[in-house]
Scaffold this motif. Structure first.
Motif: not given
Length: 233
Positions: A27-33, A160-169, A174-181
């Motif tokens: 998952y994205f959060s794991e890859a970031l970590a 929502d500290p989890f989403i703030i940490k991963n998607l913002k900080h 700004p960023n564009y995330f291209l996410i498949s179905g």
């Protein structure tokens, strides 16, 4: 009788079945970590000496080698009715854009997004995420057409500290995330930054081309190219 009892227990679930195979998705959060600390260290060194080309290359490398093909987490936002909505509620491929009111969109950027959302509304969910309070987001949302879902997270409430940490900080904005179905990240891109004196028409064209190229290469398999239309009013 014993056989009948065994069948009954299996059917009713009282006898445990073999455990399902472990989900091997990253998952994205794991890859970031795993990969963000190294990127941040190298990027700080690059920007400290004003090596913006190196900084940009580091971002592209992080996305290509570490974040692509990870699966976006089921992040929770709030819609303009102040109701929670989760990312996995969007069943189509998702074009997710992260914004904030203090980070002004480029000239022509919103008209390009509106035009493409109208064009691909049946194939893609366009979602714009703002990091801001509800009253500000509600006002800004008027700039986007009805085919774009505007959501927000109010960081000041720290709910929502989890989403703030991963998607913002993690990657800024700004960023564009291209996410498949199936919620796999096909690509992550940054907005087009143009010289201050660039015309609105030029900004519109470049934003339109960038976004549609991402859509055609990553989110849908067949795109019929059209000439770029005039800027939406």
């Amino acid at each position: 009788m014993r056989k009948l009892l065994l069948v009954f227990l299996l059917l009713t679930g009282y006898i445990s079945r073999p455990q399902a195979e472990k989900d091997d998705k990253v998952y994205f959060s794991e890859a970031l970590a795993m990969h963000l600390p190294k990127y941040e260290k190298e990027a700080r060194n690059a920007y400290r000496v004003n090596d913006y080309e190196r900084g940009s290359a580091l971002f592209d490398s992080l996305v290509k080698n570490s974040l692509r093909n990870s699966y976006i987490d089921n992040f929770r936002f709030y819609n303009l009715r102040k109701k929670p909505v989760q990312l996995y509620e969007f069943k189509k491929p998702v074009y997710l854009i992260t914004y904030s009111s203090w980070c002004v969109q480029g000239k022509g950027e919103i008209p390009a997004i509106n035009k493409l959302a109208n064009k691909y509304k049946d194939q893609i969910d366009f979602v714009v995420l703002f990091w801001d309070k509800f009253s500000t987001v509600k006002d800004i949302a008027k700039k986007f057409n009805k085919y774009i879902k505007v959501v927000y997270v109010d960081e000041r409430k720290n709910s929502d500290p989890f989403i703030i940490k991963n998607l913002k900080h993690s990657l800024g904005l700004p960023n564009y995330f291209l996410i498949s179905g199936d919620k796999r990240i096909e690509d992550i891109r940054r907005s087009v930054f143009l010289p201050y004196n660039a015309s609105e028409e030029k900004s519109y064209e470049l934003n339109y081309e960038l976004i549609e190229e991402g859509i055609s290469n990553h989110l849908i398999t067949h795109v019929h190219k059209e000439d770029i239309a005039d800027i939406s009013q």
